[in-house]
Motif scaffolding. Sequence first.
Motif, PDB file in Angstrom:
ATOM      1  N   LEU A  57       0.800  -1.146   0.067  1.00 17.50           N
ATOM      2  CA  LEU A  57       0.102  -0.034  -0.047  1.00 17.50           C
ATOM      3  C   LEU A  57       0.909   1.153   0.101  1.00 17.50           C
ATOM      4  CD1 LEU A  57      -2.864  -0.655   2.595  1.00 17.50           C
ATOM      5  CD2 LEU A  57      -2.674  -0.762   0.233  1.00 17.50           C
ATOM      6  N   ARG A  58       0.383   2.309  -0.787  1.00 19.98           N
ATOM      7  CA  ARG A  58       0.999   3.605  -0.735  1.00 19.98           C
ATOM      8  C   ARG A  58       0.802   4.126   0.626  1.00 19.98           C
ATOM      9  NH1 ARG A  58      -2.080   5.690  -5.536  1.00 19.98           N
ATOM     10  NH2 ARG A  58      -3.365   4.378  -4.900  1.00 19.98           N
ATOM     11  N   GLN A  59       1.776   5.209   1.288  1.00 21.31           N
ATOM     12  CA  GLN A  59       1.648   5.944   2.496  1.00 21.31           C
ATOM     13  C   GLN A  59       0.265   6.454   2.691  1.00 21.31           C
ATOM     14  OE1 GLN A  59       3.644   5.345   5.093  1.00 21.31           O
ATOM     15  NE2 GLN A  59       2.135   6.298   6.188  1.00 21.31           N
ATOM     16  N   THR A  60      -0.388   6.953   1.669  1.00 19.60           N
ATOM     17  CA  THR A  60      -1.610   7.676   1.786  1.00 19.60           C
ATOM     18  C   THR A  60      -2.759   6.553   2.093  1.00 19.60           C
ATOM     19  OG1 THR A  60      -1.094   9.337   0.175  1.00 19.60           O
ATOM     20  CG2 THR A  60      -3.193   8.987   0.618  1.00 19.60           C
ATOM     21  N   ASP A  61      -2.798   5.597   1.501  1.00 21.17           N
ATOM     22  CA  ASP A  61      -3.688   4.265   1.844  1.00 21.17           C
ATOM     23  C   ASP A  61      -3.401   3.743   3.178  1.00 21.17           C
ATOM     24  OD1 ASP A  61      -4.805   4.762  -0.707  1.00 21.17           O
ATOM     25  OD2 ASP A  61      -3.430   3.408  -1.718  1.00 21.17           O
ATOM     26  N   ARG A  62      -2.256   3.690   3.528  1.00 17.36           N
ATOM     27  CA  ARG A  62      -1.800   3.186   4.997  1.00 17.36           C
ATOM     28  C   ARG A  62      -2.546   4.177   6.067  1.00 17.36           C
ATOM     29  NH1 ARG A  62       3.528  -0.200   5.814  1.00 17.36           N
ATOM     30  NH2 ARG A  62       3.516  -1.414   4.001  1.00 17.36           N
ATOM     31  N   THR A  63      -2.225   5.603   5.552  1.00 16.27           N
ATOM     32  CA  THR A  63      -2.809   6.525   6.572  1.00 16.27           C
ATOM     33  C   THR A  63      -4.260   6.420   6.774  1.00 16.27           C
ATOM     34  OG1 THR A  63      -0.877   7.835   6.259  1.00 16.27           O
ATOM     35  CG2 THR A  63      -2.667   8.913   7.096  1.00 16.27           C
ATOM     36  N   ILE A 115     -18.184   7.979   9.837  1.00 13.82           N
ATOM     37  CA  ILE A 115     -16.805   8.533   9.303  1.00 13.82           C
ATOM     38  C   ILE A 115     -16.205   7.311   9.052  1.00 13.82           C
ATOM     39  CG2 ILE A 115     -14.811   9.836   9.909  1.00 13.82           C
ATOM     40  CD1 ILE A 115     -16.769  11.490  11.758  1.00 13.82           C
ATOM     41  N   THR A 116     -16.456   6.419   9.940  1.00 17.14           N
ATOM     42  CA  THR A 116     -15.523   5.024   9.895  1.00 17.14           C
ATOM     43  C   THR A 116     -16.014   4.288   8.538  1.00 17.14           C
ATOM     44  OG1 THR A 116     -15.305   4.604  12.137  1.00 17.14           O
ATOM     45  CG2 THR A 116     -14.939   2.492  10.863  1.00 17.14           C
ATOM     46  N   MET A 117     -17.207   4.234   8.165  1.00 13.88           N
ATOM     47  CA  MET A 117     -17.625   3.533   7.046  1.00 13.88           C
ATOM     48  C   MET A 117     -17.222   4.448   5.871  1.00 13.88           C
ATOM     49  SD  MET A 117     -21.586   2.039   8.060  1.00 13.88           S
ATOM     50  CE  MET A 117     -21.750   1.495   6.509  1.00 13.88           C
ATOM     51  N   THR A 118     -17.429   5.787   5.796  1.00 10.64           N
ATOM     52  CA  THR A 118     -17.069   6.417   4.739  1.00 10.64           C
ATOM     53  C   THR A 118     -15.244   6.251   4.435  1.00 10.64           C
ATOM     54  OG1 THR A 118     -18.536   8.233   5.275  1.00 10.64           O
ATOM     55  CG2 THR A 118     -16.866   8.852   3.852  1.00 10.64           C
ATOM     56  N   ALA A 119     -14.721   6.201   5.698  1.00 13.54           N
ATOM     57  CA  ALA A 119     -13.144   6.065   5.400  1.00 13.54           C
ATOM     58  C   ALA A 119     -12.837   4.706   4.756  1.00 13.54           C
ATOM     59  CB  ALA A 119     -12.376   6.431   6.707  1.00 13.54           C
ATOM     60  N   ALA A 120     -13.606   3.873   5.127  1.00 10.55           N
ATOM     61  CA  ALA A 120     -13.317   2.345   4.754  1.00 10.55           C
ATOM     62  C   ALA A 120     -13.842   1.981   3.203  1.00 10.55           C
ATOM     63  CB  ALA A 120     -14.143   1.351   5.489  1.00 10.55           C
ATOM     64  N   LEU A 121     -14.905   2.845   2.821  1.00  6.99           N
ATOM     65  CA  LEU A 121     -15.325   3.049   1.589  1.00  6.99           C
ATOM     66  C   LEU A 121     -14.095   3.579   0.751  1.00  6.99           C
ATOM     67  CD1 LEU A 121     -17.300   2.231  -0.435  1.00  6.99           C
ATOM     68  CD2 LEU A 121     -18.317   4.491  -0.144  1.00  6.99           C
ATOM     69  N   LEU A 123     -10.966   3.864   1.304  1.00  8.49           N
ATOM     70  CA  LEU A 123      -9.959   3.003   0.896  1.00  8.49           C
ATOM     71  C   LEU A 123     -10.137   1.941   0.161  1.00  8.49           C
ATOM     72  CD1 LEU A 123      -6.920   2.183   1.837  1.00  8.49           C
ATOM     73  CD2 LEU A 123      -8.046   1.034   3.838  1.00  8.49           C
ATOM     74  N   ILE A 124     -11.273   1.232   0.227  1.00 12.06           N
ATOM     75  CA  ILE A 124     -11.544   0.194  -0.738  1.00 12.06           C
ATOM     76  C   ILE A 124     -11.600   0.742  -2.070  1.00 12.06           C
ATOM     77  CG2 ILE A 124     -13.496  -1.318  -1.501  1.00 12.06           C
ATOM     78  CD1 ILE A 124     -14.037  -1.779   1.506  1.00 12.06           C
ATOM     79  N   LEU A 125     -12.390   1.960  -2.698  1.00 10.72           N
ATOM     80  CA  LEU A 125     -12.433   2.371  -3.771  1.00 10.72           C
ATOM     81  C   LEU A 125     -10.997   2.698  -4.332  1.00 10.72           C
ATOM     82  CD1 LEU A 125     -15.859   4.152  -3.592  1.00 10.72           C
ATOM     83  CD2 LEU A 125     -15.136   1.755  -4.579  1.00 10.72           C
ATOM     84  N   ARG A 126     -10.364   3.366  -3.485  1.00 14.42           N
ATOM     85  CA  ARG A 126      -8.884   3.838  -3.976  1.00 14.42           C
ATOM     86  C   ARG A 126      -8.168   2.671  -4.303  1.00 14.42           C
ATOM     87  NH1 ARG A 126      -6.249   8.407  -2.694  1.00 14.42           N
ATOM     88  NH2 ARG A 126      -4.373   7.464  -2.297  1.00 14.42           N
ATOM     89  N   LEU A 127      -8.314   1.342  -3.818  1.00 12.21           N
ATOM     90  CA  LEU A 127      -7.429   0.411  -3.863  1.00 12.21           C
ATOM     91  C   LEU A 127      -8.220  -0.472  -5.175  1.00 12.21           C
ATOM     92  CD1 LEU A 127      -6.776  -1.042  -0.503  1.00 12.21           C
ATOM     93  CD2 LEU A 127      -5.059   0.120  -1.970  1.00 12.21           C
TER      94      LEU A 127
END
Length: 173
Positions: A57-63, A115-121, A123-127
Amino acid sequence: MPADDTDVGRGRHETEEERADRKWGELIQEVRVAQTGVQILFGFLLTVVFTPRYEHLRQTDRTIYVVTVVLGAAATGALIGPVSLHRLLVGRRVKPQAVAWAARLTFTGLVLLLITMTAALLLILRLATHHGAVPWLVGGVFAWYVLCWFVLPLWTRHRHTSAAARGGTTPVP
């Protein structure tokens, strides 16, 4: 006299303790639904770090991942909090106050879950895709959550509370 505006004009004749018992039962049913969702999401989030893909994972995705896990942990704590609150206060004759604090914890947990669900979404869509529409998709889902979880209930409360205060009723669609 009712302790709050929610029972005005509703025909309920409850003591403060009866109202607290009813509200506690309703709150616990609501918390059960939210707890299940946040615990499943949090459990899946915890496993991500142990997958081979995590190392790439890129650093942004890890963050984003770390922030999402922390938010999920906070949401879990807030949504389990009412159970602990009840257990530690049961029999202490403070149920109305316990219900008020449990309601605050539940609301906080719902905001954190949002906020958790939005952040998880995110991350998933970025990957899953590197498409430029990802922020728009996530923003749309976030808006949908806000509409379903907060705007519609607050609008309904305002509409029906206002009608009850005028002495009338509004038709249910």
